[in-house]
Design a protein around this motif. Structure first.
Motif, short mmCIF file in Angstrom:
data_model
loop_
_atom_site.label_atom_id
_atom_site.label_comp_id
_atom_site.label_asym_id
_atom_site.label_seq_id
_atom_site.Cartn_x
_atom_site.Cartn_y
_atom_site.Cartn_z
N UNK A 55 0.75 -1.15 0.03
CA UNK A 55 -0.06 0.01 -0.06
C UNK A 55 0.76 1.32 0.03
N UNK A 56 2.01 1.17 0.70
CA UNK A 56 2.73 2.51 0.80
C UNK A 56 3.45 2.58 -0.49
N UNK A 57 3.96 1.61 -1.14
CA UNK A 57 4.33 1.86 -2.55
C UNK A 57 3.37 2.43 -3.47
N UNK A 58 2.19 1.90 -3.40
CA UNK A 58 1.30 2.40 -4.43
C UNK A 58 0.81 4.08 -3.84
N UNK A 59 1.11 4.45 -2.79
CA UNK A 59 0.88 5.66 -2.49
C UNK A 59 2.25 6.65 -2.66
N UNK A 60 3.32 6.25 -2.80
CA UNK A 60 4.61 6.86 -3.01
C UNK A 60 4.45 7.09 -4.77
N UNK A 61 3.94 6.20 -5.54
CA UNK A 61 3.76 6.23 -6.99
C UNK A 61 2.61 7.14 -7.31
N UNK A 62 1.54 6.98 -6.40
CA UNK A 62 0.41 7.72 -6.72
C UNK A 62 -0.17 8.43 -5.51
N UNK A 63 0.55 9.67 -5.13
CA UNK A 63 0.03 10.55 -4.02
C UNK A 63 -1.54 10.68 -4.03
N UNK A 64 -2.13 10.58 -2.87
CA UNK A 64 -3.42 10.71 -2.84
C UNK A 64 -4.13 9.51 -3.04
N UNK A 65 -3.44 8.31 -3.48
CA UNK A 65 -4.48 7.17 -3.68
C UNK A 65 -5.00 6.61 -2.54
N UNK A 66 -6.18 5.95 -2.95
CA UNK A 66 -7.24 5.53 -1.87
C UNK A 66 -6.89 4.12 -1.89
N UNK A 67 -5.99 3.52 -0.85
CA UNK A 67 -5.82 2.10 -0.90
C UNK A 67 -5.70 1.69 0.64
N UNK A 68 -6.63 0.44 1.02
CA UNK A 68 -6.75 -0.06 2.03
C UNK A 68 -6.56 -1.51 1.94
N UNK A 69 -5.70 -1.93 3.33
CA UNK A 69 -5.43 -3.45 3.29
C UNK A 69 -6.34 -4.15 3.91
N UNK A 70 -6.80 -5.46 3.83
CA UNK A 70 -7.81 -6.18 4.50
C UNK A 70 -7.11 -7.73 4.35
N UNK A 71 -7.36 -8.18 5.68
CA UNK A 71 -6.80 -9.53 5.88
C UNK A 71 -7.47 -10.48 5.16
N UNK A 72 -6.96 -11.47 4.23
CA UNK A 72 -7.81 -12.60 3.71
C UNK A 72 -6.87 -13.82 3.52
N UNK A 73 -7.01 -14.78 4.22
CA UNK A 73 -6.39 -16.25 3.91
C UNK A 73 -7.40 -17.04 3.21
N UNK A 74 -7.06 -17.21 1.86
CA UNK A 74 -7.99 -18.02 1.15
C UNK A 74 -7.97 -19.51 1.34
N UNK A 75 -7.14 -19.99 2.18
CA UNK A 75 -6.85 -21.32 2.72
C UNK A 75 -7.59 -21.89 3.92
N UNK A 76 -8.25 -20.55 4.50
CA UNK A 76 -9.07 -20.86 5.71
C UNK A 76 -10.51 -20.04 5.57
N UNK A 77 -11.43 -20.76 5.23
CA UNK A 77 -12.91 -20.37 5.10
C UNK A 77 -13.41 -19.36 6.29
N UNK A 78 -12.88 -19.52 7.37
CA UNK A 78 -13.44 -18.84 8.52
C UNK A 78 -12.86 -17.13 8.14
N UNK A 79 -11.58 -17.13 7.55
CA UNK A 79 -10.93 -15.87 7.08
C UNK A 79 -11.70 -15.33 6.16
N UNK A 80 -11.96 -16.14 5.16
CA UNK A 80 -12.71 -15.79 4.06
C UNK A 80 -14.06 -15.16 4.36
N UNK A 81 -14.74 -15.74 5.28
CA UNK A 81 -15.93 -15.45 5.68
C UNK A 81 -15.94 -14.02 6.44
N UNK A 82 -14.87 -13.90 7.40
CA UNK A 82 -14.65 -12.64 8.10
C UNK A 82 -14.42 -11.38 7.24
#
Length: 307
Positions: A55-82
């Motif tokens: 996300x920080x790399x994207x913001x440096x390349x594109x100042x003002x970019x709207x970027x957010x990080x979300x945790x997702x483990x596709x090997x765990x359906x509970x994580x996918x659901x959350x």
């Protein structure tokens, strides 16, 4: 479809894009392009630190970019659901890019829920996620699901009814099976969306031969894996080049649902309608896979069977 480049794509301000596996490779290249064009981009990643760094790399390349990080483990359906429930509650989603994956896992491994790793991450985890986010995609003016398959689907001449869980294990075969499943499911999803009269479309893409980090996890590879890694490093296109097809699939509205988009020259080149093997175009296998995938993951799309 006309010639297309990632540079100069239409302004995406006001659109929300969710990209799985967005911290590196094809996913990062796609997310960076969307952010540069003004979209709100959600980096759906398994590792929070790597996600924040991306996300920080994207913001440096594109100042003002709207970027957010979300945790997702596709090997765990509970994580996918959350993750899926949280993102669905944030409002409309214009594009869900099912990009994350694993490749050439050297020995048969299983996800938290007991699925073979290739099939669980590349296919079943994304099935569950897509079902959870479908209401948010429906809420957008013209939501789109982009699923990442591969030319490796061609090594699978028919879908394994055991979904890689049993029998002799070969890394390339398991990977090819998962990418055949991705293609079958993406096509069936679009058929069912059309049958329901939905404004959401499903498109499948592949990067050709792209040098990404998918094969970098095995410190003691077999001969086939070692050869594939070396050849890809030398001859594969960059992630930026490889991502052109999936970016086009996401934002080029002249590309209809049910399309399979890849490089015009097969392994590299501008985005183009791509061919698939006969196993991928079998609607009977696709309908069977749809039912089994929904049953295994608990996914509920609420879509009628395609006529």
């Amino acid at each position: 479809m006309s010639a297309w480049k990632t540079e100069g794509i239409a302004n995406l301000t006001g659109r929300r894009m969710v990209v799985t596996g967005a911290n590196t490779g094809l996913g990062f290249a796609s997310a960076s392009t969307f952010a540069r064009a003004g979209a709100e981009v959600v980096l759906a990643v398994r590792n929070a630190d790597k996600g924040r760094a991306a996300a920080e790399k994207i913001r440096i390349d594109s100042p003002g970019a709207s970027v957010r990080v979300g945790l997702l483990d596709l090997a765990d359906l509970a994580s996918v659901r959350k993750f899926g429930e949280a993102e669905a509650g944030r409002g409309p989603i214009d594009v869900l890019m099912n990009n994350a994956g694993v490749m050439l896992v050297p020995r048969r491994e299983f996800t938290v829920d007991g699925f073979e790793m290739h099939m669980g991450v590349n296919h079943l985890g994304h099935v569950a996620l897509t079902a959870l986010l479908l209401p948010a995609l429906v809420a957008a003016p013209a939501g789109r699901v982009v699923s990442l398959s591969s030319t490796a689907h061609r090594v699978a001449h028919r879908l394994d009814p055991g979904l890689n869980r049993t029998g002799q294990y070969a890394p390339m075969r398991a990977y090819g099976q998962s990418k055949l499943a991705t293609l079958l499911f993406g096509l069936e999803l679009d058929r069912r969306l059309r049958a329901a009269g939905s404004t959401v479309t499903s498109v499948i893409a592949h990067p050709g031969w792209s040098a990404t980090e998918l094969m970098a996890r095995d410190d003691h590879p077999g001969l086939m894996t070692a050869f594939s890694r070396k050849a890809t490093a030398i001859m594969g296109s960059s992630a930026t080049e490889g991502a052109r097809s999936q970016i086009a699939a996401a934002v080029d509205r002249s590309i209809p649902g049910g399309s399979f988009i890849g490089p015009a020259l097969g392994l590299r080149g501008r985005p183009h309608r791509s061919s698939m093997n006969s196993a991928a175009s079998d609607p009977i296998s696709a309908a069977w896979l749809w039912d089994v995938s929904n049953e295994l993951t608990g996914a509920d799309f609420g879509l009628p069977a395609a006529r």
